[in-house]
Design a protein around this motif. Structure first.
Motif, mmCIF file in Angstrom:
data_model
loop_
_atom_site.group_PDB
_atom_site.id
_atom_site.type_symbol
_atom_site.label_atom_id
_atom_site.label_comp_id
_atom_site.label_asym_id
_atom_site.label_seq_id
_atom_site.Cartn_x
_atom_site.Cartn_y
_atom_site.Cartn_z
ATOM 1 N N ILE A 34 0.838 -1.197 0.000
ATOM 2 C CA ILE A 34 0.000 0.000 0.000
ATOM 3 C C ILE A 34 0.876 1.253 0.000
ATOM 4 C CG2 ILE A 34 -1.613 1.356 1.392
ATOM 5 C CD1 ILE A 34 -2.923 -1.319 2.230
ATOM 6 N N LYS A 35 1.960 1.224 0.767
ATOM 7 C CA LYS A 35 2.893 2.354 0.769
ATOM 8 C C LYS A 35 3.520 2.533 -0.619
ATOM 9 C CE LYS A 35 4.076 1.607 5.638
ATOM 10 N NZ LYS A 35 5.128 1.143 6.579
ATOM 11 N N GLY A 36 3.883 1.412 -1.251
ATOM 12 C CA GLY A 36 4.447 1.485 -2.598
ATOM 13 C C GLY A 36 3.455 2.019 -3.604
ATOM 14 N N TRP A 37 2.186 1.600 -3.473
ATOM 15 C CA TRP A 37 1.111 2.083 -4.355
ATOM 16 C C TRP A 37 1.052 3.607 -4.287
ATOM 17 C CZ3 TRP A 37 -3.155 5.031 -4.688
ATOM 18 C CH2 TRP A 37 -4.148 4.722 -5.615
ATOM 19 N N LYS A 38 1.078 4.130 -3.070
ATOM 20 C CA LYS A 38 0.956 5.580 -2.896
ATOM 21 C C LYS A 38 2.170 6.316 -3.463
ATOM 22 C CE LYS A 38 -1.947 5.415 1.264
ATOM 23 N NZ LYS A 38 -2.021 5.720 2.726
ATOM 24 N N LYS A 39 3.355 5.789 -3.228
ATOM 25 C CA LYS A 39 4.561 6.445 -3.738
ATOM 26 C C LYS A 39 4.573 6.461 -5.263
ATOM 27 C CE LYS A 39 7.692 5.752 0.165
ATOM 28 N NZ LYS A 39 8.083 7.172 0.334
ATOM 29 N N GLN A 40 4.140 5.371 -5.860
ATOM 30 C CA GLN A 40 4.118 5.312 -7.322
ATOM 31 C C GLN A 40 3.081 6.275 -7.885
ATOM 32 O OE1 GLN A 40 4.956 1.924 -10.140
ATOM 33 N NE2 GLN A 40 2.770 1.626 -9.836
ATOM 34 N N GLN A 53 2.024 9.007 -6.501
ATOM 35 C CA GLN A 53 2.553 10.353 -6.300
ATOM 36 C C GLN A 53 3.585 10.694 -7.369
ATOM 37 O OE1 GLN A 53 4.603 10.773 -2.565
ATOM 38 N NE2 GLN A 53 4.874 12.989 -2.760
ATOM 39 N N MET A 54 4.433 9.727 -7.687
ATOM 40 C CA MET A 54 5.465 9.946 -8.716
ATOM 41 C C MET A 54 4.825 10.210 -10.078
ATOM 42 S SD MET A 54 7.127 8.214 -11.424
ATOM 43 C CE MET A 54 7.022 6.443 -11.124
ATOM 44 N N LEU A 55 3.863 9.401 -10.455
ATOM 45 C CA LEU A 55 3.260 9.524 -11.778
ATOM 46 C C LEU A 55 2.375 10.764 -11.915
ATOM 47 C CD1 LEU A 55 2.387 5.774 -12.403
ATOM 48 C CD2 LEU A 55 4.066 7.130 -13.657
ATOM 49 N N GLU A 56 1.884 11.282 -10.796
ATOM 50 C CA GLU A 56 1.032 12.477 -10.850
ATOM 51 C C GLU A 56 1.805 13.744 -10.475
ATOM 52 O OE1 GLU A 56 -2.754 12.019 -9.008
ATOM 53 O OE2 GLU A 56 -3.328 10.435 -10.417
ATOM 54 N N SER A 57 3.130 13.662 -10.520
ATOM 55 C CA SER A 57 3.956 14.835 -10.251
ATOM 56 C C SER A 57 3.939 15.786 -11.451
ATOM 57 C CB SER A 57 5.389 14.413 -9.938
ATOM 58 O OG SER A 57 6.002 13.868 -11.090
ATOM 59 N N ASN A 58 4.481 16.977 -11.238
ATOM 60 C CA ASN A 58 4.456 18.007 -12.284
ATOM 61 C C ASN A 58 5.197 17.581 -13.554
ATOM 62 O OD1 ASN A 58 3.072 19.634 -10.531
ATOM 63 N ND2 ASN A 58 4.869 20.779 -9.847
ATOM 64 N N ALA A 59 6.130 16.658 -13.424
ATOM 65 C CA ALA A 59 6.935 16.264 -14.583
ATOM 66 C C ALA A 59 6.086 15.710 -15.721
ATOM 67 C CB ALA A 59 7.981 15.227 -14.155
ATOM 68 N N PHE A 60 4.939 15.139 -15.401
ATOM 69 C CA PHE A 60 4.090 14.525 -16.432
ATOM 70 C C PHE A 60 2.846 15.358 -16.750
ATOM 71 C CE2 PHE A 60 6.199 10.686 -14.596
ATOM 72 C CZ PHE A 60 6.783 10.203 -15.758
ATOM 73 N N ASP A 61 2.719 16.522 -16.148
ATOM 74 C CA ASP A 61 1.455 17.266 -16.241
ATOM 75 C C ASP A 61 0.997 17.516 -17.670
ATOM 76 O OD1 ASP A 61 1.050 17.361 -13.557
ATOM 77 O OD2 ASP A 61 1.592 19.482 -13.294
ATOM 78 N N ASP A 62 1.920 17.870 -18.567
ATOM 79 C CA ASP A 62 1.481 18.256 -19.912
ATOM 80 C C ASP A 62 1.328 17.077 -20.864
ATOM 81 O OD1 ASP A 62 4.232 17.877 -19.854
ATOM 82 O OD2 ASP A 62 4.601 19.304 -21.493
#
Length: 546
Positions: free
Chosen positions: A421-427, A429-438
């Motif tokens: 569950i902790k890994g799910w959340k970290k992943q 968070q990573m994928l929804e970071s600003n780096a992928f926004d556009d």
């Protein structure tokens, strides 16, 4: 009956190494038996061909597990290579070794000679790393390790996204420090897959002392008392027996090796009696201690069609350019392994050794590519590196052509779900970071990331293997009742019989398992050669006049 010095059962990541290295001595004869075919398919050698093999029975056993209570009753999928090169011929070519801790743990359990410092020379012996030239890597070995020739532009976004959640860049996760994210190094040579078969076996095929028989299903090991003296196998509907003067070496993998031991009468009596197999030797650890990496994928649609794979007219255009680029320069999209980014991280700040792995994929991944979405996208796997859930491999019947009964017992230990569950959340968070926004569209499986119960159900509904089963012929000390082999990988209570593959790992390493399996084979075949060289010297000395 034909006779050889050694018979190697299984032409996969370990078996190719063993057969090649043993036949470096022209006085040693080896017969290698492989249930699959040759590795001549273009799908094997063209890196993107993996997407056609992974979800199908093309060069793939395509096993299934028994229903998993921890996966809400689903049957897990277990693709394994069924061709020369084994799973190294169908995998994503990721080169990762695990952590120093893993091998030091093996030695601390009583397995003398298996510490990290003692394994490292064999990782290096196997390797020809095109990029890293230091004390952690080798040059001149058969297995070529390289950077991707034409990585996606999304890879830089992945690295930025990891940094945004506290996972630093690391130029070499197989070097001094594992923590961090980097572009995946791959087992490729000149843009083509460099499987164990391509690296070790192909250059050895002209040796007169090496016989390779494909599409040969081994039925059982033959014994005289408790000495292995040969094997029986089936080919084209006929049954054959061959003999050996030195050893039978099982390299059939975490599922095949315990299955073959049990078919041969080695294992727990209750597991053999139910199938009417006479017991030759009581070894209750055979088929026990199955460990595998459980894995959850998040996928998102993407507007970046040039940098991703997908189902679209744009993809048709991109591939029309990629094919000639591949043919002429062995680069472009056809050279992608899809899993272009790797990363190791800790679930909590007080965890000392990474217990989670990210694998960033420049395509939509859903149910091992068995569910196709008509869109472009990107994905990431999060993998639990050291699960405490332990499963089994048993027989479905006494028929060697039946698949084994595979039960990984995913999430049978409650701590695995807590970390996942902790890994799910970290992943997420990573994928929804600003780096992928556009470039990021919607996710295929939206879940409220503040609701742990909903996250747990998402994991139980969709998680499955990361393709790293190990441990079912456990290496251990004589006082370990579940140990199957000793530190030389000799089967306890038998002579002339070894197991050399991932099944001997006493614990699962914190990383991908192909490179460690090749290392294991390199290390043990060195020991085998030394053993028989000493025997030869002893016999020569005893024949000399005093």
């Amino acid at each position: 009956m034909e006779s050889y010095d050694f018979i190697v059962v299984g032409g996969g990541s370990a078996g190719c190494v063993v057969a090649s290295r043993l036949t470096e001595d022209p006085d040693v004869s080896v017969c290698l038996l492989e249930a699959g075919g040759t590795d001549s398919s273009p799908l094997i050698h063209t890196p993107v061909g993996a997407v056609a093999m992974m979800p199908t029975k093309i060069n793939n056993w395509g096993f299934e597990t028994v229903p998993q209570p921890g996966l809400n009753g689903r049957n897990g999928y277990q693709p394994r290579g069924k061709t020369l090169g084994g799973s190294s011929s169908i995998n994503a070519m990721m080169y990762a070794r695990g952590h120093r801790y893993d091998y030091d743990l093996w030695e601390s359990l009583g397995n003398k000679g298996w510490s990290y410092n003692e394994c490292l020379p064999y990782f290096k012996k196997a390797e020809n790393n095109e990029v890293h030239h230091n004390q952690f890597h080798g040059q001149g070995g058969p297995l070529n390790v390289a950077d991707l020739r034409s990585p996606s532009d999304l890879l830089e976004r992945y690295l930025q996204a990891c940094e945004s959640i506290g996972v630093p860049r690391n130029h070499d996760v197989n070097g001094a420090e594992q923590v961090g994210a980097m572009p995946t190094q791959v087992t490729q040579l000149n843009g083509e897959r460099c499987s164990a078969a391509k690296a070790y076996l192909t250059p050895s095929l002209t040796r007169p002392n090496l016989t390779v028989i494909t599409r040969a299903t081994t039925h059982k090991v033959l014994f005289e008392d408790k000495k292995a003296v040969g094997v029986e196998y089936g080919l084209k509907g006929q049954r054959f027996q061959i003999k050996c003067t030195k050893e039978v070496i099982l390299s059939a993998g975490a599922f095949g090796s315990p299955q073959l031991l049990m078919l041969s009468g080695i294992g727990a009596k209750e597991n053999l009696d139910v199938h009417g197999i006479p017991q030759i030797h009581d070894l209750p650890g055979v088929g026990e201690n199955l460990q595998d990496h459980i894995d959850l994928v998040h996928s998102y649609r993407s507007s970046s069609k040039r940098d991703t794979f997908g189902v679209s007219m744009q993809m048709v255009v991109e591939m029309s350019k990629a094919v000639p680029q591949w043919i002429t320069r062995r680069s472009g999209k056809m050279s992608s392994n899809f899993a272009e980014g790797i990363g190791f991280l800790c679930s909590e700040s007080d965890v000392q050794v990474p217990d989670l792995e990210f694998v960033f994929v420049v395509a939509v991944v859903d149910d091992h590519a068995r569910k196709i979405h008509a869109s472009h996208g990107f994905s990431s796997h999060v993998t639990l590196l050291r699960p405490k859930s332990i499963g089994t491999v048993k027989l479905n019947s006494a028929d060697p052509y039946d698949a084994p009964r595979i039960d990984p017992a995913f999430f049978s230990h409650p701590e695995d779900m807590e970390i996942m569950i902790k890994g799910w959340k970290k992943q997420r968070q990573m994928l929804e970071s600003n780096a992928f926004d556009d470039v990021r569209g919607e996710t295929f499986y939206p879940v409220d990331e503040t609701d742990d119960k909903a996250i747990e159900q998402d994991i139980r509904n969709r998680a499955d293997t990361q393709y790293h089963p190990v441990g079912t012929c456990k290496m251990g000390t004589p006082d370990d009742k579940f140990a199957v082999v000793d530190s030389d990988l000799k089967v306890y209570g038998m002579s002339g019989l070894r197991v050399v593959d991932a099944s001997i790992m006493p614990t699962l390493v914190g990383g991908n398992t192909n490179a460690p399996t090749i290392m294991i084979a390199e290390k043990v075949v060195d020991s085998i050669k030394q053993q028989y060289a000493l025997l030869k010297q002893t016999k020569t000395a005893s024949c000399e006049p005093s």
